[in-house]
Design an enzyme around this catalytic site. Structure first.
Site, PDB file in Angstrom:
ATOM      1  N   ASP A  68       7.144  21.823 -13.033  1.00  0.00           N
ATOM      2  CA  ASP A  68       7.115  20.930 -14.185  1.00  0.00           C
ATOM      3  C   ASP A  68       7.414  21.748 -15.433  1.00  0.00           C
ATOM      4  O   ASP A  68       6.754  22.759 -15.689  1.00  0.00           O
ATOM      5  CB  ASP A  68       5.756  20.229 -14.258  1.00  0.00           C
ATOM      6  N   HIS A  79       9.002  22.643  -6.988  1.00  0.00           N
ATOM      7  CA  HIS A  79       8.969  21.749  -8.137  1.00  0.00           C
ATOM      8  C   HIS A  79       8.207  22.443  -9.260  1.00  0.00           C
ATOM      9  O   HIS A  79       7.034  22.771  -9.099  1.00  0.00           O
ATOM     10  CB  HIS A  79       8.289  20.435  -7.740  1.00  0.00           C
ATOM     11  N   ASP A 119      10.080  13.515  -8.793  1.00  0.00           N
ATOM     12  CA  ASP A 119       8.730  13.309  -9.326  1.00  0.00           C
ATOM     13  C   ASP A 119       8.682  12.476 -10.596  1.00  0.00           C
ATOM     14  O   ASP A 119       7.861  12.725 -11.457  1.00  0.00           O
ATOM     15  CB  ASP A 119       8.095  14.692  -9.584  1.00  0.00           C
ATOM     16  N   HIS A 177       9.580  14.834 -17.448  1.00  0.00           N
ATOM     17  CA  HIS A 177       8.769  13.739 -16.899  1.00  0.00           C
ATOM     18  C   HIS A 177       7.253  13.880 -17.010  1.00  0.00           C
ATOM     19  O   HIS A 177       6.524  13.050 -16.435  1.00  0.00           O
ATOM     20  CB  HIS A 177       9.189  13.413 -15.460  1.00  0.00           C
TER      21      HIS A 177
HETATM   22 ZN   LIG Z   1       6.692  16.903 -11.804  1.00  0.00          ZN
END
Ligand SMILES: [Zn+2]
Length: 1029
Positions: free
Chosen positions: A259, A257, A369, A574
């Protein structure tokens, strides 16, 4: 000899044998590395910029030492590493070891080859697995070291604002011999020890594992590698004892993951992707079974542009089915706040990218997420070729435990998608025994399905899978006592879940996250930028499509629009749109919005010029008139402001047809002008024949009435009441507002300037007042009533200087209902106004788009807004959340000047009958006003729809088809309805298409009334119109 009888001593004996803290002088761990050798030389140079390799290697490098520290935060150091492997290490595995608290990338022969991140357990680059004489023993590597950690540079805690002066230390840089046989034994013993500890004393398998491990310690002489094979055989014997047929299967997939921006800026993410993904392809070279699920088209696009060599390797592994693009969206966006059309574009941009680059679209939506999931998503997924969904964030619910891990999720229109939450409640597993056991134990759908996902790899800041994770799971592939662990793919998992789906339950409506509810409000400028830019791109598309129809020479700005959309979509990531990012990210995001506004304004101007060229050149000496354009799909009558004679702005009442324009020379006269009366007590009353409002000196609404309907809307004579709350969450500052903040409510009561009339009536009446808010913030508000307008508008300006406070505005109304209605993407939903159950009170702060409404039969009050998302309705009080002031991860969040508008609209009948939806659109999509000549010109409408239940939201040129237009409509009332779409465009052929603009079904017949379209509640329909040129 019999095994020892004491469980604890046996356990701890094994622990100490593999400990990296105790007894490393004589235990197995101490033998992991053999001989060491310093680097031949180490030099570096430092730069504040993130520069490409080619630029870096031609710089002047100065001497550097191990132990030295580098910085400050966000700088980059490039190291030149010269090394020479001793020839005595022939036949040995040799690693280049690099330990630092910054994030590193090894470059070799001008290509990235290995990410190095201590926090991600990656500290070595394998130079050779068995040194041969023919191999080069001397070589030069470069290490690009970012002066930030995996999670940025938070001062004191992870989510604290970054420490600008942090330095990273290079604690180790050397060559070592790596003893792979020792490593394999360590992994064996770790798994056995975990089985012994975690399976528990009631399970005989725990003792079998323990006694095996104990026996291995007996057999293994750490100084004599010839004892290792016999030791390993003991472990292999127990690992190869198989499971029964009914055992649960864990589908392990590599994942990382990343971001797209969070505690680090966008630019650093580009390097994070490269560091993480190069490590993945490096692992794939040696582990052909490794799969890796990878989302976010934007990140692929970043790597494609900046690391073409790495991208080519990734493409190979995509072709082999190991590197698996998933998700289908441009970024992993926020699941609540983007508009319906933005969500469509997330998929359109994403799926088109995946199709173009990898030859196929994604078949699962991947959003592990994000802080909640809109009830419109199932339909949008279906429209984008997706019927499967993976997330896990609802495991973060603070109040209620979500009752399923595998289920059908049904959206507001009835569309269903097969949804899976990995039952281990994580997307960053490490392949440990504990995690696979949790995956089975925690699964809420036991007996219904016997398969689940297990995403392994360091995440959030990147990192991804490691060799050790894979090696652990190899040992657990089919071992009695543990679930089966198989390396799998999203497709394999969902295919087997689909086969097992007959017993699955269905969850209807939104997947509301009972946490992070402050993210609807934090970083108000980002929210405003999002709403405004959604409106700008909508208008550019409508106006450009109309311009193409009116002027054959006009070029639809397809590539510019794609660029602007991609900027907007990126900012919907997000941690950006929710406002949970650091200040550097906020600055980038606001700059992208500025770019969209700037280019968007140019594009609108060009489109209008092409569309109405003859009207825009005022003749010499002619009295000017005004061209007014409407980008919404219904006729509008509104008061506009236009430049008058001597340059002064004047007001005019105009009527403009749907999706078209009108030339206004003589403005309309309203049936009734706005009247403004001042009372002796300082109160002021305004009326426009539709509504009548009375305000006290502090700007409170003491009365609000529909003039034809003798009914007071306001309860207790005090609406438009500002209230300030203490806003100190438990940890996630920018993210969370907790239920207890409601107990700290303080009404704003300090007046700075009393209410005064600013416009005395006519086409518009307005009043103004100022308040002091909190310690030192000020709020100035203009309350405006226009002729014929069914709502009262509150144009608000706040100079906000608070810390850990939450500002809301409240409207207590005379309406009784147990549920309130909130607008979401392409529709609306109800949420309770009471706190009966834990599921009800956990939703004390919710989100909405342009409006919310509280109605009883025949009457209601709606609250509209132009850039807010946080809201709540408790009992009879509608609240709009205005501003927060969290301090982490951005200590400057929301401090400064804010401008926003909201409006209150009392109405007779239902909100559908009263046109609340259309009025909220009108507030958000102002008419375009352009000075023009007074040539005679009939009003023109490009599109209209026969039913008020249908909103024609989007009009754009079809992707890759300049001769075709796509229009998107949705049913907004929650009703089954048939409507006619009429157009003055020269349509040759019309057909329904999906959200990716692929035709579905037969063509639509063009009839005199237009195109006949049938809708069920909240159905979104896209129509492809092929124009005759
Ligand atoms: Zn995230």
């Amino acid at each position: 000899m019999a095994a020892i009888k004491h469980r604890r001593t046996a356990l701890e004996r094994v622990e100490k044998f593999i400990s990296d803290t105790y007894f490393t002088d004589c235990n197995l761990r101490g033998r992991l590395f053999g001989d060491r050798c310093p680097l031949a030389s180490l030099s570096y140079f430092q730069t504040p910029r993130r520069i490409p390799y080619e630029e870096a290697v031609v710089q002047e490098f100065g001497p550097a030492q191990v132990g030295q520290s580098f910085g400050p935060t966000w700088e980059t150091c490039w190291f030149k590493v010269e090394l020479s492997i001793p020839s005595a290490w022939a036949g040995r595995e040799v690693h280049f070891v690099w330990e630092s608290d910054g994030e590193g990338m090894v470059w070799r022969d001008a290509q990235p080859v290995q990410g190095l991140t201590k926090e991600g357990e990656k500290t070595s680059y394998i130079l050779t697995r068995s040194l041969k004489e023919s191999e080069p023993h001397s070589l030069t590597l470069y290490v690009e070291l970012a002066c930030n950690g995996l999670f940025g540079a938070g001062k004191g805690s992870m989510i604290a604002p970054p420490d600008p002066d942090r330095r990273v230390t290079l604690s180790k840089a050397e060559l070592v011999v790596f003893n792979r046989d020792v490593y394999e034994l360590l992994v064996d013993l770790e798994i056995l020890l975990d089985m012994a500890q975690l399976l528990g004393e009631e399970n005989q398998r725990s003792f079998q594992a323990l006694y095996t491990a104990n026996q291995m310690v007996n057999v293994c002489d750490v100084m004599d590698p010839s004892t290792f094979p016999a030791t390993r055989d003991l472990a292999a014997a127990i690992f190869s004892q198989r499971n029964g047929e009914s055992q649960h299967t864990v589908h392990a997939m590599g994942h990382c993951h990343i971001d797209s921006a969070w505690l680090w800026p966008y630019e650093e993410t580009i390097r994070k992707c490269a560091r993480s993904w190069v490590t993945v392809v490096q692992l794939m070279e040696h582990n052909p079974e490794l799969t890796f699920a990878c989302s976010q088209a934007q990140q692929f696009e970043w790597v494609r542009r900046s690391y073409p060599g790495l991208y080519a390797r990734i493409q190979d592994f995509v072709a082999k089915g190991q590197f698996i693009p998933v998700g289908g969206t441009w970024v992993e966006m926020d699941g609540n706040l983007p508009s319906g059309e933005s969500m469509v574009r997330q998929f359109l941009q994403g799926q088109r990218f995946f199709q173009e680059q990898f030859g196929r679209i994604c078949s699962e939506f991947w959003l592990p997420d994000t802080f909640g999931y809109s009830a419109q998503l199932p339909q949008l997924m279906h429209g984008c070729g997706i019927q499967r969904f993976l997330t896990q964030k609802l495991s973060w619910n603070l109040v209620n435990s979500f009752p399923h891990h595998t289920f059908f999720w049904e959206g507001i229109d009835g569309s269903q998608v097969l949804t899976h939450f990995p039952p281990g409640d994580s997307y960053g597993m490490h392949g440990r025994v504990e995690e696979v056991l949790k995956t089975v134990k925690n699964n809420k759908d036991k007996g219904r399905v016997n398969h689940s996902a297990f995403l392994f790899g360091f995440g959030d800041g990147g990192g991804g899978p490691t060799q050790k994770m894979l090696d652990r799971m190899k040992r657990m592939s089919d071992t009695d006592g543990l679930p089966r662990v198989q390396i799998s793919t999203p497709d394999q998992l969902f295919s087997v879940l689909e086969k097992e789906s007959s017993q699955l339950c269905t969850w209807v409506g939104e997947l509301f996250l009972e946490l992070h509810n402050g993210t609807y409000t934090t970083q108000a400028q980002i929210k405003k930028g999002n709403r405004e830019c959604e409106q700008i791109l909508h208008d550019v598309e409508v106006l450009s499509t109309l311009a193409v129809a009116q002027d054959k020479e006009f070029q639809y700005p397809a590539s510019q629009l794609q660029q602007l959309w991609r900027l907007l979509l990126l900012n919907q990531f997000h941690d950006v749109l929710p406002g949970s990012c650091i200040q550097l990210v906020v600055e980038d995001a606001l700059q992208y919005y500025t770019e969209i506004r700037r280019v968007g304004a140019q594009l609108q101007e060009k489109a209008v010029e092409s569309m109405c060229r003859d009207l825009l050149q005022p003749e010499e000496g002619s009295t000017q008139s005004t061209l007014v354009l409407n980008t919404l799909s219904w006729e509008r009558t509104e008061v506009i402001s236009r430049p008058g004679p001597n340059g002064k702005e004047t007001l005019a009442l105009v009527t403009v047809p749907s999706m078209g324009y009108a030339l206004v020379q003589e403005p309309l006269v309203p049936p009734q002008l706005v009247k403004v009366y001042e009372g002796e007590d300082g109160s002021i009353t305004m009326e426009n024949g539709v509504i009548s409002v009375c305000m006290d000196t502090m700007g409170h609404l003491i009365s609000l009435r529909l003039m034809d309907f003798e009914r007071e809307s306001i309860a207790n004579g005090c609406a438009n009441q500002f209230a300030l709350f203490d806003d100190v969450p438990l940890y996630w500052d920018a993210w969370d507002v907790m239920d207890y903040h409601l107990e700290t409510r303080k009404p704003v009561t300090t007046m700075l300037k009393p209410l005064e009339v600013t416009l005395a009536g006519g086409l518009r009446g307005s009043v103004r007042f100022s308040l002091k808010v909190g310690k030192s913030s000020t709020l100035t508000q203009e309350i405006i009533l226009d002729a014929m307008c069914p709502y009262l508008r509150f144009q608000t300006q706040v100079e906000w200087k608070e810390a850990h406070k939450f500002l809301k505005v409240e409207f207590p109304v005379n309406v009784r209902s147990t549920s309130a209605t909130y607008e979401i993407q392409f529709g609306h939903l109800q949420r309770p106004t009471h706190w009966n159950t834990s599921w009800d009170w956990a939703r004390f702060e919710v989100w909405a788009h342009k409006w919310l409404d509280l109605s009883e039969h025949g009457f209601g009050v709606a609250l509209l807004n132009n850039c807010k998302y946080g809201a709540s309705v408790h009992r009879n009080i509608l609240s709009l959340s205005l501003l927060r002031a969290p301090k982490s991860p951005d200590s400057t969040a929301d401090i400064g000047l804010h401008q926003f508008t909201y409006a209150v609209m009392p109405h007779q009948g239902s909100f559908q009958e009263a046109g609340v939806i259309q009025q909220a659109y009108s507030l958000n999509f102002p008419l375009h006003v352009v000075p023009a000549s007074c040539a005679p010109c009939p009003a023109w409408s490009a599109f209209s729809v026969s039913s008020p239940a249908i909103v024609l939201e989007t009009v754009k040129q079809a992707e890759d088809r300049p001769e075709a237009v796509v229009v998107r409509l949705y049913e907004a009332h929650g009703s089954t309805v048939t409507a006619w779409l009429q157009t003055s465009l020269p349509v040759k052929k019309a057909m329904l298409c999906d959200l990716l603009e692929r035709p579905v079904g037969w063509g639509l017949s063009l009839e005199k009334q237009g195109l006949r379209l049938s809708f069920t509640p909240f159905r979104v329909l896209s129509v492809l119109l092929v124009l005759s040129c």
